[in-house]
Design a protein around this motif. Structure first.
Motif, PDB file in Angstrom:
ATOM      1  N   ASP A   1       0.898  -1.233  -0.075  1.00 44.39           N
ATOM      2  CA  ASP A   1      -0.140   0.037  -0.193  1.00 44.39           C
ATOM      3  C   ASP A   1       0.612   1.333  -0.017  1.00 44.39           C
ATOM      4  O   ASP A   1       0.548   2.306  -0.665  1.00 44.39           O
ATOM      5  CB  ASP A   1      -1.055   0.121   1.033  1.00 44.39           C
ATOM      6  N   LEU A   2       1.946   1.256   0.733  1.00 46.61           N
ATOM      7  CA  LEU A   2       2.780   2.385   0.892  1.00 46.61           C
ATOM      8  C   LEU A   2       3.645   2.723  -0.591  1.00 46.61           C
ATOM      9  O   LEU A   2       3.553   3.721  -1.194  1.00 46.61           O
ATOM     10  CB  LEU A   2       3.911   2.301   1.907  1.00 46.61           C
TER      11      LEU A   2
ATOM     12  N   ARG B   1       2.616   1.597  -3.336  1.00 44.18           N
ATOM     13  CA  ARG B   1       1.734   2.025  -4.575  1.00 44.18           C
ATOM     14  C   ARG B   1       1.398   3.579  -4.250  1.00 44.18           C
ATOM     15  O   ARG B   1       1.134   4.385  -5.278  1.00 44.18           O
ATOM     16  CB  ARG B   1       0.213   1.284  -4.669  1.00 44.18           C
ATOM     17  N   ARG B   2       1.086   3.991  -3.135  1.00 45.62           N
ATOM     18  CA  ARG B   2       0.819   5.670  -3.009  1.00 45.62           C
ATOM     19  C   ARG B   2       2.146   6.215  -3.460  1.00 45.62           C
ATOM     20  O   ARG B   2       1.801   7.567  -3.768  1.00 45.62           O
ATOM     21  CB  ARG B   2       0.558   5.538  -1.248  1.00 45.62           C
ATOM     22  N   ARG B   3       3.188   5.776  -3.336  1.00 47.53           N
ATOM     23  CA  ARG B   3       4.263   6.643  -3.969  1.00 47.53           C
ATOM     24  C   ARG B   3       4.702   6.241  -5.407  1.00 47.53           C
ATOM     25  O   ARG B   3       5.885   6.572  -5.713  1.00 47.53           O
ATOM     26  CB  ARG B   3       5.673   6.208  -3.111  1.00 47.53           C
ATOM     27  N   SER B   4       3.784   5.733  -6.118  1.00 51.29           N
ATOM     28  CA  SER B   4       3.850   5.736  -7.392  1.00 51.29           C
ATOM     29  C   SER B   4       4.556   4.409  -7.978  1.00 51.29           C
ATOM     30  O   SER B   4       5.245   4.547  -9.302  1.00 51.29           O
ATOM     31  CB  SER B   4       4.092   6.881  -8.239  1.00 51.29           C
TER      32      SER B   4
ATOM     33  N   ASP C   1       9.969   5.123   6.134  1.00 51.05           N
ATOM     34  CA  ASP C   1       8.535   5.042   6.216  1.00 51.05           C
ATOM     35  C   ASP C   1       7.930   3.653   6.053  1.00 51.05           C
ATOM     36  O   ASP C   1       6.955   3.280   6.517  1.00 51.05           O
ATOM     37  CB  ASP C   1       8.030   5.838   4.917  1.00 51.05           C
TER      38      ASP C   1
END
Length: 389
Positions: free
Chosen positions: A31-32, A34-37, A147
């Protein structure tokens, strides 16, 4: 005589909560990313041995699990995720513009010496930032490493930064063969202080010897960088680490960062900043990565790159394990009531109810007592009723 079937050396079965904890870590990290592309890629579990020879064979041959295919070619169980992804970036993704942000969640396989007790299979989840050079890319990936461990709910952890160029600059000034440099690298990496001192004895008159002797002890806070410059003089690698630390501290990441200038990976495709993540409760690093600007080029596409991998199982063991749900209800139903029975299961918390495979209610009640369920929900054509166990 009863034959006992074991799992292969270095492997083991994972059951129940351990499987759920592993999947939870993978989900949080994905999830992390994917959020950062970052986009997911997957490579085969089996690769040609020649792939790793072409990349400079950074992993010792004896550490690879080998297979012979039908044509007689040597294949290996994937010992590393970065090298196959470098192959993909240089071939399948060659037409796409750089930089490319990729992530993966897949195991690697290593053959350890039987006395080391290591795992042959390690679940990894990580990222590769391909086609981006310089400070901004390194800042992005190091911040992402912090992160990633924060996202997993780990409170007491830190990232140790080093630089491949620091060791290389010192080793290049020594009158050593390539084999001797690699032996010295292993002693420094293992922080084998006594053996390193004995090994360097023949070179004790050479200028870099003092810095190399001290290298495996150069770990700690920012003061380590000052000591490194006192030992080795002004150094480009140390100056770069100082710049990274200044920028990361300004963004609030400084409290998670330390330094280890003895971080000289045995996997020798790293060319710049290298780093490892440590968590309280884990006996070894749970995260490892760095810059590897020459690896993708070995497959025909010039592209600087950096990334890291997280040891999923090691992280999962450091998190508080959520309790497995307790079975509350067994559902007894007639075959024609299957849709109602499934709806009843799906409408309850996961793991708290399950269908009974029994023909009679008496058998279902006996099964409920055996499994510790509190009640049986009986679905009948004209309604439903609950029987306490």
């Amino acid at each position: 005589m009863q034959y006992r079937i074991n799992t292969p050396e270095g492997t083991r079965d994972r059951l129940f909560a351990e499987c759920r904890d592993r999947r939870s870590v993978q989900t949080v990290l994905a999830d992390l990313f994917r959020r950062r592309s970052y986009a997911e890629v997957s490579t085969p579990e089996v690769e040609f041995y020649d792939l790793f020879l072409q990349s400079g064979n950074p992993i010792p041959q004896e550490a690879m699990l080998k297979i012979i295919d039908r044509s007689g070619k040597i294949m290996v169980m994937r010992p590393d995720c970065t090298t196959p992804i470098a192959r993909v970036a240089a071939t399948k993704l060659k037409a796409l513009p750089l930089p490319q942000r990729l992530y993966y969640a897949q195991p690697v396989f290593r053959s350890w010496d039987q006395h080391r007790g290591g795992r042959s299979e390690t679940a990894q989840c990580g990222i590769e930032l391909i086609g981006a050079a310089g400070k901004r890319a390194d800042l992005e990936v190091i911040a992402m490493a912090v992160d990633a461990l924060r996202a997993c709910g780990l409170a007491r952890f830190h990232i140790e930064l080093g630089h491949a160029g620091f060791f290389r600059s010192l080793a290049a000034r020594m009158d050593m063969t390539e084999e001797q440099v690699e032996e010295m690298r292993g002693l420094i990496e293992g922080k084998n202080f006594a053996a390193l001192k004995d090994f360097l004895a023949p070179w004790r008159e050479e200028a870099p010897c003092g810095a190399l002797l001290r290298l495996s002890r150069l770990f700690g806070g920012p003061e380590v960088l000052d000591e490194a410059e006192e030992l080795a003089g002004e150094n480009e690698a140390v100056s770069y680490l100082r710049e990274l630390y200044r920028a990361l501290s300004g963004a609030g990441y400084g409290k998670y960062l330390r330094f280890d200038l003895g971080l000289v990976h045995q996997i020798d495709y790293y060319t710049g900043v290298v780093f490892r993540g440590y968590v309280e409760g884990a006996g070894d690093a749970v995260l490892s990565g760095g810059r590897y600007d020459g690896l993708v080029a070995s497959f025909g596409r010039s592209a600087p790159a950096t990334g890291f991998a997280v040891d999923v199982d090691a992280v999962a063991r450091c998190r508080p394990s959520a309790e497995l749900p307790v079975l509350q209800t067994l559902i007894h139903f007639a075959p024609e009531e299957l849709d109602r029975a499934l709806t009843a299961v799906d409408g309850r918390p996961a793991g708290s109810s399950e269908l009974s495979p029994c023909e009679s209610l008496e058998e279902t009640l006996a099964l409920a007592r055996e499994k510790g369920a509190r009640q049986v929900l009986v679905l009948e054509r004209d309604g439903e009723r609950t029987v306490e166990v």
